[in-house]
Design an enzyme around this catalytic site. Structure first.
Site, PDB file in Angstrom:
ATOM      1  N   GLY A   1       0.858  -1.188   0.000  1.00  0.00           N
ATOM      2  CA  GLY A   1       0.000   0.000   0.000  1.00  0.00           C
ATOM      3  C   GLY A   1       0.887   1.228   0.000  1.00  0.00           C
ATOM      4  CB  SER A   2       2.333   3.230   2.780  1.00  0.00           C
ATOM      5  OG  SER A   2       1.097   3.675   3.301  1.00  0.00           O
TER       6      SER A   2
ATOM      7  CD  GLU B   1      -5.214  10.260  -5.990  1.00  0.00           C
ATOM      8  OE1 GLU B   1      -4.328  11.109  -6.185  1.00  0.00           O
ATOM      9  OE2 GLU B   1      -6.234  10.154  -6.667  1.00  0.00           O
TER      10      GLU B   1
ATOM     11  CD  GLN C   1     -19.559  17.101  19.671  1.00  0.00           C
ATOM     12  OE1 GLN C   1     -19.357  16.045  19.085  1.00  0.00           O
ATOM     13  NE2 GLN C   1     -19.844  17.158  20.956  1.00  0.00           N
TER      14      GLN C   1
HETATM   15  N1  COS Z   1       8.725  12.894  -8.352  1.00  0.00           N
HETATM   16  C1  COS Z   1       9.711  12.288  -9.063  1.00  0.00           C
HETATM   17  N2  COS Z   1      10.541  11.353  -8.541  1.00  0.00           N
HETATM   18  C2  COS Z   1      10.333  11.017  -7.241  1.00  0.00           C
HETATM   19  C3  COS Z   1       9.335  11.580  -6.450  1.00  0.00           C
HETATM   20  C4  COS Z   1       8.511  12.574  -7.049  1.00  0.00           C
HETATM   21  N3  COS Z   1       7.532  13.155  -6.364  1.00  0.00           N
HETATM   22  N4  COS Z   1       9.362  11.040  -5.222  1.00  0.00           N
HETATM   23  C5  COS Z   1      10.368  10.154  -5.218  1.00  0.00           C
HETATM   24  N5  COS Z   1      10.952  10.145  -6.449  1.00  0.00           N
HETATM   25  C6  COS Z   1      12.108   9.341  -6.863  1.00  0.00           C
HETATM   26  C7  COS Z   1      13.306   9.673  -6.004  1.00  0.00           C
HETATM   27  O1  COS Z   1      14.042  10.739  -6.561  1.00  0.00           O
HETATM   28  C8  COS Z   1      14.074   8.379  -6.027  1.00  0.00           C
HETATM   29  O2  COS Z   1      14.778   8.311  -7.254  1.00  0.00           O
HETATM   30  P1  COS Z   1      16.126   7.444  -7.449  1.00  0.00           P
HETATM   31  O3  COS Z   1      15.695   6.065  -7.752  1.00  0.00           O
HETATM   32  O4  COS Z   1      16.766   8.095  -8.634  1.00  0.00           O
HETATM   33  O5  COS Z   1      16.907   7.554  -6.191  1.00  0.00           O
HETATM   34  C9  COS Z   1      12.989   7.328  -6.051  1.00  0.00           C
HETATM   35  O6  COS Z   1      11.829   7.968  -6.580  1.00  0.00           O
HETATM   36  C10 COS Z   1      12.680   6.728  -4.700  1.00  0.00           C
HETATM   37  O7  COS Z   1      12.275   7.728  -3.828  1.00  0.00           O
HETATM   38  P2  COS Z   1      12.148   7.514  -2.250  1.00  0.00           P
HETATM   39  O8  COS Z   1      13.474   7.015  -1.747  1.00  0.00           O
HETATM   40  O9  COS Z   1      11.593   8.741  -1.656  1.00  0.00           O
HETATM   41  O10 COS Z   1      11.102   6.286  -2.179  1.00  0.00           O
HETATM   42  P3  COS Z   1      10.550   5.417  -0.983  1.00  0.00           P
HETATM   43  O11 COS Z   1      10.490   4.012  -1.399  1.00  0.00           O
HETATM   44  O12 COS Z   1      11.233   5.735   0.291  1.00  0.00           O
HETATM   45  O13 COS Z   1       8.982   5.838  -0.863  1.00  0.00           O
HETATM   46  C11 COS Z   1       6.996   7.096  -0.592  1.00  0.00           C
HETATM   47  C12 COS Z   1       8.468   7.042  -1.045  1.00  0.00           C
HETATM   48  C13 COS Z   1       6.700   6.387   0.724  1.00  0.00           C
HETATM   49  C14 COS Z   1       6.699   8.564  -0.442  1.00  0.00           C
HETATM   50  C15 COS Z   1       6.139   6.470  -1.726  1.00  0.00           C
HETATM   51  O14 COS Z   1       6.300   5.080  -1.760  1.00  0.00           O
HETATM   52  C16 COS Z   1       4.669   6.818  -1.627  1.00  0.00           C
HETATM   53  O15 COS Z   1       4.251   7.894  -2.048  1.00  0.00           O
HETATM   54  N6  COS Z   1       3.857   5.895  -1.091  1.00  0.00           N
HETATM   55  C17 COS Z   1       2.429   6.096  -1.061  1.00  0.00           C
HETATM   56  C18 COS Z   1       1.803   5.547  -2.269  1.00  0.00           C
HETATM   57  C19 COS Z   1       0.384   5.950  -2.388  1.00  0.00           C
HETATM   58  O16 COS Z   1       0.051   7.117  -2.389  1.00  0.00           O
HETATM   59  N7  COS Z   1      -0.479   4.966  -2.505  1.00  0.00           N
HETATM   60  C20 COS Z   1      -1.866   5.225  -2.629  1.00  0.00           C
HETATM   61  C21 COS Z   1      -2.419   4.412  -3.727  1.00  0.00           C
HETATM   62  S1  COS Z   1      -2.431   5.174  -5.218  1.00  0.00           S
HETATM   63  S2  COS Z   1      -4.299   5.706  -5.352  1.00  0.00           S
END
Ligand code: COS
Length: 390
Positions: free
Chosen positions: A131-132, A362, A335
């Protein structure tokens, strides 16, 4: 100069969306919620008058409206019913990766389908165990000659049961974490199976389904962006769609606020309308401030996109703040209604249930905080990652 004045065109658009919400959505919203009725009739009418697919560029037959324009529509329609609006807005989520990373041919075919008929598309990212943590996904796409073969299952898919095509994220390299994910367009008739429709707490008129892929073959040309660039594409998509979710949260909050203020003027306790009591006035005042602040953040996050700027931080601020505000405003609206607020005969309990999903879909409010903390502590360059390799 900072100018919050909408253009005449934007004011007209907002008025048109509001009229649609008043005439077509509000009269059925509470019934559709109770029965979990699929709003096919409203989807067709909204498509007919141009309130769907506002983001699709002119060159692909769409209205080519901006992000702020989209937010104006989303707030009004969600004021009508955020469940129905979630179904109306989902094409934006599914088609953003196509607009960002699709070949010319893919854009013409799949964006074109949404313009030619009131069809729906779904965004398939989430899985039961991812999920996240997007990079934990298990769905795979294996390259075989000029095809990809997809296997796996996606859950909580908005409009999943009714979509004509799906944007699907899958592992093309199982050992590469987030750098092993790719995105694809998968037409429903390639063999997508809809397994389950969820019975939800709120937004009950929207369809949320599990869809699965068993040896689903698609042409290699259905890849969006470059192979293994799908994670970035997903993040860039969410940056662009979170302002719309924030706008929907403002719409729900506004609806709850209006019901609560009207009720507070009518309900008499201790010999005066409860609106005369400071305890109630302070709740109303806090609701009003939260709505105003949430809308400003929402507009800022959308205007940044319209200006071609990276909006990751502000988009997360807007989504987090507006979602939490919607939950708080809807809770306080109950409330204000007192015991009646808890009863299904009265309108606000639906809004309370609908508001909850704003803090979940999202990206949860916790994920938004994580993005905010990262962008604050390790800011990326404002223009970085505005494009994907194709
Ligand atoms: N735009 C472009 N690139 C991005 C970005 C953005 N907003 N956010 C991250 N990236 C890129 C980073 O630059 C990084 O690139 P490199 O591979 O070149 O290093 C890569 O993506 C990984 O980024 P990060 O280390 O921040 O990723 P994580 O795995 O730690 O996770 C979160 C980031 C938790 C923020 C992400 O997994 C997330 O948004 N999860 C929620 C998903 C969601 O909203 N789900 C709901 C269902 S969809 S309806």
């Amino acid at each position: 100069m900072v100018d919050f004045t909408l253009t005449e065109e934007q004011q007209n658009l907002r008025e048109m969306a509001h009229d649609f919400a008043v005439k077509e959505i509000r009269p059925v919203a509470w019934d559709y919620d109770r029965e979990g009725t699929w709003p096919q009739d409203i989807i067709e009418k909204a498509w007919e008058v141009g309130l769907m697919n506002s983001h699709i560029p002119l060159e692909y037959g769409g209205p080519g409206a901006g992000f702020l324009d989209g937010c104006l529509i989303e707030e009004e329609l969600a004021w009508g019913c955020s469940g129905i609006q979630t179904s109306l807005a989902c094409n934006g989520l599914a088609s953003t990766p196509v607009m960002l990373g699709g070949s010319e041919e893919l854009k013409r075919e799949y964006l074109g389908r949404l313009i030619e008929a009131p069809l729906l598309a779904s965004f398939c990212l989430t899985e039961p165990d991812a999920g996240s943590d997007v990079s934990g996904m298990r769905t795979t796409a294996e390259r075989r000659g000029d095809r990809y073969v997809i296997n796996g299952s996606k859950c909580f898919i908005t409009n999943g049961g009714y979509a004509n095509w799906y944007t699907v994220f899958a592992k093309t390299d199982k050992d590469a974490g987030h750098r092993g994910i790719s995105a694809f367009v998968v037409p429903r008739d390639a063999g997508v199976v809809v397994d389950k429709k969820e019975d939800k707490l709120g937004q009950r008129a929207s369809n949320t389904a599990t869809v699965s892929f068993t040896d689903v073959e698609i042409p290699a040309g259905n890849l969006l962006g470059a192979e293994n660039e799908g994670f970035k594409l997903a993040m860039m998509t969410l940056d662009r769609t979170r302002p719309g979710v924030a706008a929907m949260a403002v719409g729900v909050a506004r609806a709850a606020f209006e019901f609560a203020t009207n009720y507070s003027r009518e309900r008499v306790q201790f010999g005066v309308p409860i609106a005369m009591h400071q305890a109630v006035q302070f709740m109303i005042a806090d609701m009003a401030t939260d709505i105003e602040a949430a809308r400003l953040l929402t507009w800022k996050s959308a205007v940044m996109l319209d200006q071609g700027q990276r909006n990751t931080l502000i988009s997360a601020h807007a989504k987090r703040f507006a979602a939490d505000a919607a939950m708080k405003v809807a809770t306080d609206a109950i409330q204000v209604y007192g015991g009646y607020g808890f009863i299904k005969e009265f309108p606000v309990e639906k809004l309370f249930r609908d508001a909850k999903i704003m803090q979940l879909y999202e990206g949860t409010s916790q994920i938004q905080r994580l993005v905010i903390a990262r962008e604050t502590l390790l800011p990326r360059h404002a223009q970085e990652s505005q494009t994907v390799a194709v």
